[in-house]
Design a protein around this motif. Structure first.
Motif, PDB file in Angstrom:
ATOM      1  N   SER A 282       0.826  -1.212   0.000  1.00  0.00           N
ATOM      2  CA  SER A 282       0.000   0.000   0.000  1.00  0.00           C
ATOM      3  C   SER A 282       0.860   1.262   0.000  1.00  0.00           C
ATOM      4  O   SER A 282       0.545   2.226  -0.705  1.00  0.00           O
ATOM      5  CB  SER A 282      -0.956  -0.012   1.196  1.00  0.00           C
ATOM      6  OG  SER A 282      -0.246  -0.250   2.383  1.00  0.00           O
ATOM      7  N   ILE A 283       1.955   1.259   0.776  1.00  0.00           N
ATOM      8  CA  ILE A 283       2.791   2.473   0.801  1.00  0.00           C
ATOM      9  C   ILE A 283       3.565   2.606  -0.505  1.00  0.00           C
ATOM     10  O   ILE A 283       3.844   3.711  -0.979  1.00  0.00           O
ATOM     11  CB  ILE A 283       3.739   2.476   2.032  1.00  0.00           C
ATOM     12  CG1 ILE A 283       4.259   3.883   2.316  1.00  0.00           C
ATOM     13  CG2 ILE A 283       4.892   1.525   1.873  1.00  0.00           C
ATOM     14  CD1 ILE A 283       3.217   4.863   2.749  1.00  0.00           C
ATOM     15  N   LEU A 284       3.868   1.465  -1.136  1.00  0.00           N
ATOM     16  CA  LEU A 284       4.530   1.486  -2.447  1.00  0.00           C
ATOM     17  C   LEU A 284       3.598   2.094  -3.496  1.00  0.00           C
ATOM     18  O   LEU A 284       4.038   2.870  -4.356  1.00  0.00           O
ATOM     19  CB  LEU A 284       4.893   0.047  -2.813  1.00  0.00           C
ATOM     20  CG  LEU A 284       5.742  -0.264  -4.028  1.00  0.00           C
ATOM     21  CD1 LEU A 284       6.524  -1.546  -3.755  1.00  0.00           C
ATOM     22  CD2 LEU A 284       4.921  -0.476  -5.274  1.00  0.00           C
ATOM     23  N   SER A 285       2.298   1.740  -3.402  1.00  0.00           N
ATOM     24  CA  SER A 285       1.347   2.244  -4.393  1.00  0.00           C
ATOM     25  C   SER A 285       1.059   3.729  -4.205  1.00  0.00           C
ATOM     26  O   SER A 285       0.521   4.376  -5.102  1.00  0.00           O
ATOM     27  CB  SER A 285       0.043   1.460  -4.302  1.00  0.00           C
ATOM     28  OG  SER A 285      -0.534   1.635  -3.038  1.00  0.00           O
ATOM     29  N   MET A 286       1.410   4.285  -3.038  1.00  0.00           N
ATOM     30  CA  MET A 286       1.230   5.729  -2.836  1.00  0.00           C
ATOM     31  C   MET A 286       2.417   6.522  -3.370  1.00  0.00           C
ATOM     32  O   MET A 286       2.445   7.747  -3.272  1.00  0.00           O
ATOM     33  CB  MET A 286       1.033   6.014  -1.343  1.00  0.00           C
ATOM     34  CG  MET A 286      -0.317   5.523  -0.844  1.00  0.00           C
ATOM     35  SD  MET A 286      -0.465   5.566   0.942  1.00  0.00           S
ATOM     36  CE  MET A 286      -0.510   7.289   1.256  1.00  0.00           C
ATOM     37  N   GLY A 287       3.428   5.815  -3.894  1.00  0.00           N
ATOM     38  CA  GLY A 287       4.561   6.482  -4.528  1.00  0.00           C
ATOM     39  C   GLY A 287       5.813   6.549  -3.688  1.00  0.00           C
ATOM     40  O   GLY A 287       6.831   7.071  -4.146  1.00  0.00           O
ATOM     41  N   TYR A 288       5.790   5.987  -2.467  1.00  0.00           N
ATOM     42  CA  TYR A 288       6.966   6.045  -1.584  1.00  0.00           C
ATOM     43  C   TYR A 288       7.746   4.731  -1.673  1.00  0.00           C
ATOM     44  O   TYR A 288       7.666   3.882  -0.786  1.00  0.00           O
ATOM     45  CB  TYR A 288       6.520   6.326  -0.138  1.00  0.00           C
ATOM     46  CG  TYR A 288       5.737   7.602   0.004  1.00  0.00           C
ATOM     47  CD1 TYR A 288       6.382   8.831   0.008  1.00  0.00           C
ATOM     48  CD2 TYR A 288       4.349   7.577   0.115  1.00  0.00           C
ATOM     49  CE1 TYR A 288       5.665  10.012   0.136  1.00  0.00           C
ATOM     50  CE2 TYR A 288       3.622   8.747   0.234  1.00  0.00           C
ATOM     51  CZ  TYR A 288       4.288   9.965   0.238  1.00  0.00           C
ATOM     52  OH  TYR A 288       3.580  11.126   0.355  1.00  0.00           O
ATOM     53  N   PHE A 289       8.492   4.590  -2.780  1.00  0.00           N
ATOM     54  CA  PHE A 289       9.136   3.310  -3.063  1.00  0.00           C
ATOM     55  C   PHE A 289      10.331   3.059  -2.142  1.00  0.00           C
ATOM     56  O   PHE A 289      10.556   1.937  -1.704  1.00  0.00           O
ATOM     57  CB  PHE A 289       9.569   3.265  -4.531  1.00  0.00           C
ATOM     58  CG  PHE A 289       8.465   3.653  -5.463  1.00  0.00           C
ATOM     59  CD1 PHE A 289       7.379   2.813  -5.629  1.00  0.00           C
ATOM     60  CD2 PHE A 289       8.480   4.858  -6.152  1.00  0.00           C
ATOM     61  CE1 PHE A 289       6.338   3.154  -6.465  1.00  0.00           C
ATOM     62  CE2 PHE A 289       7.448   5.211  -6.984  1.00  0.00           C
ATOM     63  CZ  PHE A 289       6.374   4.353  -7.143  1.00  0.00           C
ATOM     64  N   THR A 290      11.089   4.103  -1.841  1.00  0.00           N
ATOM     65  CA  THR A 290      12.239   3.940  -0.942  1.00  0.00           C
ATOM     66  C   THR A 290      11.774   3.579   0.459  1.00  0.00           C
ATOM     67  O   THR A 290      12.396   2.775   1.155  1.00  0.00           O
ATOM     68  CB  THR A 290      13.061   5.244  -0.893  1.00  0.00           C
ATOM     69  OG1 THR A 290      13.244   5.722  -2.219  1.00  0.00           O
ATOM     70  CG2 THR A 290      14.416   4.998  -0.275  1.00  0.00           C
ATOM     71  N   LEU A 291      10.649   4.140   0.860  1.00  0.00           N
ATOM     72  CA  LEU A 291      10.089   3.846   2.179  1.00  0.00           C
ATOM     73  C   LEU A 291       9.616   2.392   2.253  1.00  0.00           C
ATOM     74  O   LEU A 291       9.811   1.716   3.276  1.00  0.00           O
ATOM     75  CB  LEU A 291       8.928   4.802   2.456  1.00  0.00           C
ATOM     76  CG  LEU A 291       8.421   4.953   3.887  1.00  0.00           C
ATOM     77  CD1 LEU A 291       9.571   5.228   4.840  1.00  0.00           C
ATOM     78  CD2 LEU A 291       7.398   6.058   3.965  1.00  0.00           C
ATOM     79  N   ALA A 292       9.000   1.895   1.162  1.00  0.00           N
ATOM     80  CA  ALA A 292       8.569   0.493   1.112  1.00  0.00           C
ATOM     81  C   ALA A 292       9.780  -0.429   1.196  1.00  0.00           C
ATOM     82  O   ALA A 292       9.743  -1.459   1.888  1.00  0.00           O
ATOM     83  CB  ALA A 292       7.795   0.228  -0.182  1.00  0.00           C
ATOM     84  N   PHE A 293      10.869  -0.055   0.518  1.00  0.00           N
ATOM     85  CA  PHE A 293      12.097  -0.867   0.561  1.00  0.00           C
ATOM     86  C   PHE A 293      12.712  -0.842   1.961  1.00  0.00           C
ATOM     87  O   PHE A 293      13.208  -1.860   2.460  1.00  0.00           O
ATOM     88  CB  PHE A 293      13.085  -0.337  -0.482  1.00  0.00           C
ATOM     89  CG  PHE A 293      14.344  -1.140  -0.570  1.00  0.00           C
ATOM     90  CD1 PHE A 293      14.333  -2.429  -1.086  1.00  0.00           C
ATOM     91  CD2 PHE A 293      15.556  -0.627  -0.128  1.00  0.00           C
ATOM     92  CE1 PHE A 293      15.492  -3.173  -1.167  1.00  0.00           C
ATOM     93  CE2 PHE A 293      16.715  -1.359  -0.205  1.00  0.00           C
ATOM     94  CZ  PHE A 293      16.681  -2.644  -0.729  1.00  0.00           C
ATOM     95  N   PHE A 294      12.665   0.304   2.598  1.00  0.00           N
ATOM     96  CA  PHE A 294      13.186   0.442   3.963  1.00  0.00           C
ATOM     97  C   PHE A 294      12.416  -0.470   4.922  1.00  0.00           C
ATOM     98  O   PHE A 294      13.006  -1.188   5.748  1.00  0.00           O
ATOM     99  CB  PHE A 294      13.072   1.920   4.375  1.00  0.00           C
ATOM    100  CG  PHE A 294      13.521   2.231   5.779  1.00  0.00           C
ATOM    101  CD1 PHE A 294      14.580   1.556   6.357  1.00  0.00           C
ATOM    102  CD2 PHE A 294      12.864   3.208   6.522  1.00  0.00           C
ATOM    103  CE1 PHE A 294      14.986   1.854   7.660  1.00  0.00           C
ATOM    104  CE2 PHE A 294      13.271   3.506   7.815  1.00  0.00           C
ATOM    105  CZ  PHE A 294      14.333   2.816   8.384  1.00  0.00           C
ATOM    106  N   HIS A 295      11.081  -0.474   4.799  1.00  0.00           N
ATOM    107  CA  HIS A 295      10.292  -1.352   5.672  1.00  0.00           C
ATOM    108  C   HIS A 295      10.513  -2.821   5.330  1.00  0.00           C
ATOM    109  O   HIS A 295      10.479  -3.680   6.216  1.00  0.00           O
ATOM    110  CB  HIS A 295       8.807  -1.008   5.570  1.00  0.00           C
ATOM    111  CG  HIS A 295       7.960  -1.751   6.561  1.00  0.00           C
ATOM    112  ND1 HIS A 295       8.176  -1.674   7.921  1.00  0.00           N
ATOM    113  CD2 HIS A 295       6.926  -2.617   6.402  1.00  0.00           C
ATOM    114  CE1 HIS A 295       7.301  -2.448   8.552  1.00  0.00           C
ATOM    115  NE2 HIS A 295       6.539  -3.036   7.650  1.00  0.00           N
TER     116      HIS A 295
END
Length: 573
Positions: A282-295
């Protein structure tokens, strides 16, 4: 073999991690191409990309797998074919590494299919009926994703190559790339077990616990998320994000709700993994790809530790997994209990543990984003459910009464298991802050109203209290599960998804394949195909042979007669 594999993987992990930090600091990447052959001007190329993302992820996979292999030395102690088990795990790690460093769809398919095949071998490792059923469900669910990647490879023939990173910036509005992106999303949904393909992930807990610690923390289930991170520019370009956001939030909510009604220790942790995968999607689909990778990275650390602690309990409890037959484990296994509670608190987002740095940042970004109330509610309610099932698990296993059988005698005396857990304990405590300094070197300040700033902490504390108190209800009360049985059976069985998957989605194609094979391949196909032609020629040969054997005159007269008929027909027409 276990010790050798452990040292090689640990040294490789250290080297690759230092290389990844170097590439991250200098924004450096290496792209290697090796042409295998050319087919109609389309070159089949083996391609590797080494950038900070692939190197750091690969180092984490190697580090966790090295500790898992060392841990397996004691956990799989009674296994006669321990070397075979280690070889299968090493094949799994190799497939994941190939997937991570591939920017080419063909080499991605090699790693992707390798993961599917080896995971099937690991799920059915104990060779009983439950394992076979779980393995078949896992394999058939993942085949959908494999087929979609095969179709996307065929579609990419339109571009003359399979290196998808070449086409990020040049194909603005291409129908082919829209279809390819849609197929990649389908593949990622099957591998990362999003709704409606969620039922295979808890079923795959039939595998040995060291395998679960590796597979369901950093390798198999995160492959879909990693692939979508690589395809991230196309998700935004073709506006598929809304669909992925809804699917991710529904998966997060469904699995968090189901974990609160589950009593199998490994399945609770599996549903927790499913919840975190929904969060990443869900966070990846909001455009925060680096944040999704971090999690993705922080989740790999504390979830592998959580599985290792669960494995230590199961191993000492003579393979008992029901949390109702646990209790007061903290008195008998203090080291395992410390590691278990640290990883659980990290999962809940306890401040200054690994999970806090990614989860708190994700929830603050959600507060900051332009989303509707449904998505906002699902995010925070699912976070509360995470704390709820974590504290419910804590109550049943750590505190409360001693519910063991009288023959149980257990402690933390195993050196290999303790070393594996301690190796991940430090990463689960310090890994999040270290990674946040690396991946986000420039500090960002997210300014929110005080009620939004505190809502995360409030939801976690409320969920923790709710989970602990609902488990602490005396048996003499009207039990919630008996009073609301339809709701409990609906929520506890993952919205009847395993039933639908096994009865309709998996069983129907298998039955259709059997019937079509029986009626076509073994039926009409045989009658009018090879077998029918064979019998016809046998009959013809027998007939001609009988003519020869019975009387040559009859054959000669018959020949003259037919020649006369042909001559007359030729003369008339």
């Amino acid at each position: 073999m276990c010790s050798l594999s452990f040292f090689i993987l640990l040294l490789s992990s250290t080297f690759v991690f230092l290389l990844g930090i170097y590439y991250l600091m200098f924004d450096y990447s290496i792209f290697i191409e090796w042409e295998l052959f050319s087919l109609n001007s389309s070159m089949v190329i083996m391609t590797f990309i080494f950038d900070w993302m692939s190197l750091i992820f690969m180092s984490f996979v190697m580090y966790i797998s090295s500790l898992v292999i060392y841990y397996s030395t004691d956990y799989m102690h009674g296994e006669k074919n321990i070397n075979r088990f280690i070889m299968i795990v090493l094949m799994f790690i190799f497939s994941m590494a190939l997937l991570i460093i591939s920017p080419n769809l063909i080499s991605i398919l090699l790693g992707w299919d390798g993961l599917g095949l080896v995971s099937y071998c690991l799920v059915i490792y104990y060779q009983n009926v439950k394992s076979y059923n779980a393995g078949m469900l896992t394999a058939l669910s993942n085949r959908i994703g494999d087929v979609s990647i095969l179709i996307s490879i065929a579609w990419m023939l339109n571009f003359g190559g399979w290196n998808y990173i070449y086409y990020y910036d040049f194909i603005i509005d291409s129908f082919e790339m829209k279809v390819i992106t849609m197929l990649i999303i389908l593949a990622a949904m099957t591998k990362s077990a999003q709704i409606p393909f969620s039922s295979w992930l808890p079923a795959a807990m039939a595998a040995p616990t060291p395998v679960s610690a590796l597979v369901h923390s950093s390798t198999l289930v995160t492959a879909g998320v990693y692939l979508l991170i690589r395809f991230s520019p196309m998700l935004i370009l073709y506006n598929y994000c809304w669909f992925l956001l809804l699917i991710g939030c529904m998966t997060m909510f469904m699995s968090g709700l189901g974990a609160n009604f589950e009593f199998d220790l490994k399945k609770i942790i599996a549903l927790s993994t499913l919840s975190q995968l929904g969060l990443m999607m869900s966070i990846l689909s909001m455009g925060y790809f680096t944040l999704a990778f971090f999690h993705l990275l922080t989740h790999a650390l504390f979830k592998a530790l959580l599985f290792m602690c669960a494995g230590s309990m199961i191993h000492n409890l003579k393979d008992s997994q029901d949390i109702r037959f646990m209790g007061s484990i903290v008195n008998f296994m203090p080291l395992t209990s410390v590691c278990f509670n640290v990883s659980s608190l990290s999962l809940c987002g306890m401040p200054f543990l690994a999970g806090f740095y990614s989860k708190d940042l994700i929830l603050e970004v959600v507060c900051l984003s332009w989303i509707n109330f449904l998505i906002f509610f699902l995010y925070f309610f699912s976070t509360g459910l995470t704390a709820s099932y974590s504290f419910r698990l804590f109550y049943y296993s750590m505190s409360g009464d001693n519910n063991f059988c009288s023959s149980f005698s257990f402690n933390d005396s195993s050196y290999y298991i303790s070393f594996g857990m301690i190796g991940l304990l430090f990463m689960a405590v310090f890994g999040g802050s270290f990674l946040s300094w690396l991946i986000f070197p420039i500090p960002y300040m997210i300014i929110l109203p005080w009620y939004l700033k505190f809502i995360t902490l409030f939801v976690v504390i409320l969920g923790s209290y709710f989970g602990y108190s609902i488990s602490n209800i005396e048996f003499s009360y009207n039990l919630f599960s008996l009073k609301f049985l339809p709701f409990v059976s609906f929520a506890g069985s993952m919205w009847f998804m395993p039933f639908l998957s096994t009865s309709y989605i998996s069983y129907t194609p298998l039955k259709f394949g059997y019937n079509s094979s029986k009626s076509l391949d073994y039926g009409w196909g045989e009658l009018f195909g090879g077998q029918g032609m064979y019998l016809f020629f046998l009959y013809l040969i027998d007939f001609i042979q009988s003519l020869f054997d019975s009387n040559f005159k009859v054959y000669l007269l018959t020949f003259i007669f037919w020649m006369f008929i042909l001559f007359m027909l030729f003369f008339i027409f």
